[in-house]
Design a protein around this motif. Sequence first.
Motif, mmCIF file in Angstrom:
data_model
loop_
_atom_site.group_PDB
_atom_site.id
_atom_site.type_symbol
_atom_site.label_atom_id
_atom_site.label_comp_id
_atom_site.label_asym_id
_atom_site.label_seq_id
_atom_site.Cartn_x
_atom_site.Cartn_y
_atom_site.Cartn_z
ATOM 1 N N ILE A 1 -24.597 25.209 2.896
ATOM 2 C CA ILE A 1 -25.705 25.784 3.147
ATOM 3 C C ILE A 1 -26.850 26.294 1.861
ATOM 4 N N TYR A 2 -25.968 26.258 0.603
ATOM 5 C CA TYR A 2 -27.180 26.831 -0.285
ATOM 6 C C TYR A 2 -27.644 25.402 -0.952
ATOM 7 N N ASP A 3 -26.988 24.190 -0.568
ATOM 8 C CA ASP A 3 -27.787 23.003 -1.050
ATOM 9 C C ASP A 3 -28.703 22.263 -0.383
ATOM 10 N N ASP A 4 -29.481 21.286 -0.862
ATOM 11 C CA ASP A 4 -30.504 20.491 -0.208
ATOM 12 C C ASP A 4 -29.521 19.732 1.074
ATOM 13 N N TRP A 5 -28.602 19.151 0.386
ATOM 14 C CA TRP A 5 -27.945 17.865 1.016
ATOM 15 C C TRP A 5 -26.175 18.323 0.909
ATOM 16 N N TYR A 6 -25.586 18.064 1.924
ATOM 17 C CA TYR A 6 -24.105 18.055 2.040
ATOM 18 C C TYR A 6 -23.683 16.869 1.255
ATOM 19 N N THR A 7 -22.488 16.947 0.530
ATOM 20 C CA THR A 7 -21.996 15.689 -0.186
ATOM 21 C C THR A 7 -20.913 15.193 0.595
ATOM 22 N N ASP A 8 -20.888 13.977 0.943
ATOM 23 C CA ASP A 8 -19.885 13.489 1.606
ATOM 24 C C ASP A 8 -18.664 13.085 0.611
ATOM 25 N N PRO A 9 -17.430 14.139 0.892
ATOM 26 C CA PRO A 9 -16.188 14.026 -0.069
ATOM 27 C C PRO A 9 -15.671 12.560 -0.012
ATOM 28 N N LYS A 10 -16.147 11.671 0.862
ATOM 29 C CA LYS A 10 -15.537 10.163 0.837
ATOM 30 C C LYS A 10 -16.282 9.322 0.089
ATOM 31 N N THR A 11 -17.701 9.603 -0.115
ATOM 32 C CA THR A 11 -18.476 8.627 -0.989
ATOM 33 C C THR A 11 -18.785 9.548 -2.287
ATOM 34 N N GLY A 12 -18.660 10.669 -2.165
ATOM 35 C CA GLY A 12 -19.175 11.385 -3.569
ATOM 36 C C GLY A 12 -20.762 11.358 -3.368
ATOM 37 N N LYS A 13 -21.483 11.039 -2.361
ATOM 38 C CA LYS A 13 -22.908 11.001 -2.250
ATOM 39 C C LYS A 13 -23.385 12.006 -1.292
ATOM 40 N N PRO A 14 -24.837 12.402 -1.438
ATOM 41 C CA PRO A 14 -25.381 13.194 -0.557
ATOM 42 C C PRO A 14 -25.269 12.405 0.978
ATOM 43 N N LEU A 15 -25.194 13.106 2.114
ATOM 44 C CA LEU A 15 -25.116 12.749 3.293
ATOM 45 C C LEU A 15 -26.551 13.073 3.986
ATOM 46 N N THR A 16 -27.558 12.152 4.176
ATOM 47 C CA THR A 16 -28.984 12.352 4.504
ATOM 48 C C THR A 16 -29.309 11.828 5.847
ATOM 49 N N PHE A 17 -30.269 11.868 6.428
ATOM 50 C CA PHE A 17 -30.978 11.316 7.624
ATOM 51 C C PHE A 17 -30.777 9.749 7.607
ATOM 52 N N ILE A 18 -31.032 9.373 6.273
ATOM 53 C CA ILE A 18 -30.992 7.894 6.387
ATOM 54 C C ILE A 18 -29.640 7.497 6.733
ATOM 55 N N ASP A 19 -28.555 8.139 6.189
ATOM 56 C CA ASP A 19 -27.081 7.753 6.600
ATOM 57 C C ASP A 19 -26.780 7.930 8.228
ATOM 58 N N PHE A 20 -27.623 8.921 8.759
ATOM 59 C CA PHE A 20 -27.419 9.025 10.179
ATOM 60 C C PHE A 20 -27.995 7.906 11.008
ATOM 61 N N ALA A 21 -29.349 7.747 10.444
ATOM 62 C CA ALA A 21 -29.972 6.743 11.089
ATOM 63 C C ALA A 21 -29.508 5.324 11.150
ATOM 64 N N ARG A 22 -28.791 4.984 10.232
ATOM 65 C CA ARG A 22 -27.873 3.755 10.021
ATOM 66 C C ARG A 22 -26.910 3.298 11.228
ATOM 67 N N THR A 23 -26.705 4.802 11.908
ATOM 68 C CA THR A 23 -25.791 4.686 13.074
ATOM 69 C C THR A 23 -26.006 4.546 14.374
ATOM 70 N N GLU A 24 -27.328 4.492 14.602
ATOM 71 C CA GLU A 24 -27.988 4.539 15.797
ATOM 72 C C GLU A 24 -29.015 3.453 16.035
ATOM 73 N N GLN A 25 -29.085 2.634 17.092
ATOM 74 C CA GLN A 25 -29.814 1.648 17.440
ATOM 75 C C GLN A 25 -31.372 1.898 17.496
ATOM 76 N N ARG A 26 -31.601 3.211 17.832
ATOM 77 C CA ARG A 26 -33.189 3.380 17.896
ATOM 78 C C ARG A 26 -33.719 3.577 16.671
ATOM 79 N N PHE A 27 -33.092 3.587 15.539
ATOM 80 C CA PHE A 27 -33.819 3.337 14.140
ATOM 81 C C PHE A 27 -33.386 2.029 13.702
#
Length: 545
Positions: free
Chosen positions: A474-500
């Motif tokens: 909650i103190y950071d801009d993005w949550y870091t995905d422990p599996k990838t070590g990278k920030p989890l962003t809206f782009i990552d969410f959008a990749r999983t849905e056909q509407r985007f």
Amino acid sequence: MKDKKIVMGELELELELLPEPEPLDIPKFNQEFRAVVEAYNEGSADLEMPADELLARSHIAPGTGSYRDFSYIAPDIPHYIASNCTACMECVTECPDTAILAKVLPENLVEEELAKIEDPETRERMRAHFAKTKKFYDLPQKKGKEAGLFSIFVDPTKCKGCAECVAVCDDDALEMVRKEGEMVPHYKEEFDFFKSLPDTPMEYINERTPIDLMLTDKTHLYVGGAGSCAGCGEATALRMLAAANAFAYDDQWGIVAATGCNTVYSSTYPYNPFLVPWTNSLFENAATDAMGIRMRWDQMGWQDKKLWVVGGDGAMFDIGFQALSRMLSSGMNINVIILDTQVYSNTGGQASTSTYMGQETKMSAFGKKLKGKTEHRKEIAEILMMHPDVFVAQTTAAHFNHFYKAVFAANEYEGPSVLIVYTTCQPEHGVADDASARQARLAVDSRTFPVFVHDPRKGQRLSERLDLRMNPAIYDDWYTDPKTGKPLTFIDFARTEQRFAKHFDKDGNPSEVLLAVQEERLKNWRRLQELAGILDKKKQKAAGD
């Protein structure tokens, strides 16, 4: 009743007025409606059933969805593996169709019930549904209490084969199997045995563990049999709402439902999944309807009877927003749950002000010039917080404790309250039937749909009232995905849905529109951090370190 004469200009009419309808005889009503349901189940209703008073008055008996049979819908059905089960209850909670249920019973009582079954093979099939879990068997034994056996049973007449229960089970205690031979009749026989068992004793239910609420029969006021899509995210939220209310108030509460998917799948004549009073209203006036009901109930001395308004994007974000705002300003003790799918699913996937920018819908197509919806999403929760003394929570059905605690707090709050719930729409979002919970968790983790609670009782400042806990980092801009070590962003969410989907090129690179949406989601998250005083708390924490 006497005739009434009406004069319209030079035209004079005499009308014969019908007598006032008599109050319904509820036992007789249910008995008569059983015949209606049976005719529909047999497929003979349109040929044999006459137009009757019940249909003329738009009445549907309570819980008629329980007589509906979906066993022919899907080729697969969940199979329970008791040896792997930990009694987490996630499968029972997430099922949108009340098709998978659980009980905990003392071991000796289970053995007594099993002993009544004469056929050894049948007895062993029933026994396979009971598990010795740490939660209900080992821990009670250590405390000197009676050990309980945890059981899971699947109702084949309600299961649509969405596999949501399998998807949320991290213990491999469920798997989808093909319906073959005598499997469906065996499942029906096993579920009948489950229904014959006593209710879960209250000593096995910890009120501080809300996810266990559905262990008791009285919380199943949403009986299934609704015509919702397989895996429907909305139906899960409604089941959980019903369970939370039932645990505290039994069936002493009611629903005003605004036009939307929820009114279609929960009142497709003659099937109704609710065991509480409800009425269907229009898109735009559900909140206004509820105000009238609240006033009448209060006149009758029913101040403690809870009233919930159910609506989607149109009913609350758009055409019904003014009515909702007026209701909140009235200060009346009315609760609202907004089923937020970010699209008008009921009218074929049109865009609403709940829709994310860039999302492709029926009314905001992706083309050469316009790349989906061009307008920003309305953040209704933040708007509602600006109304005087309104309890507001934004949550998801996948965040079980957060959802249940929000419902309990809304009921306890003496005044208007609103829950905005992320509800995946499988066909319009282009996600798999088993993905509702996964998408809801991803929406929260990626800042696409942050969860929070705004409770006016916590203080006078927004920073005191607004609680962002349950969001990761909650103190950071993005949550870091422990599996990838990278920030989890809206782009990552959008990749999983056909509407985007059309916003990604052949190499998987996002469009400029999606990058703009990602920036907008970050701004929204930072605004919530500011309102909650998170940044100041971060500075204080750093200074303290």
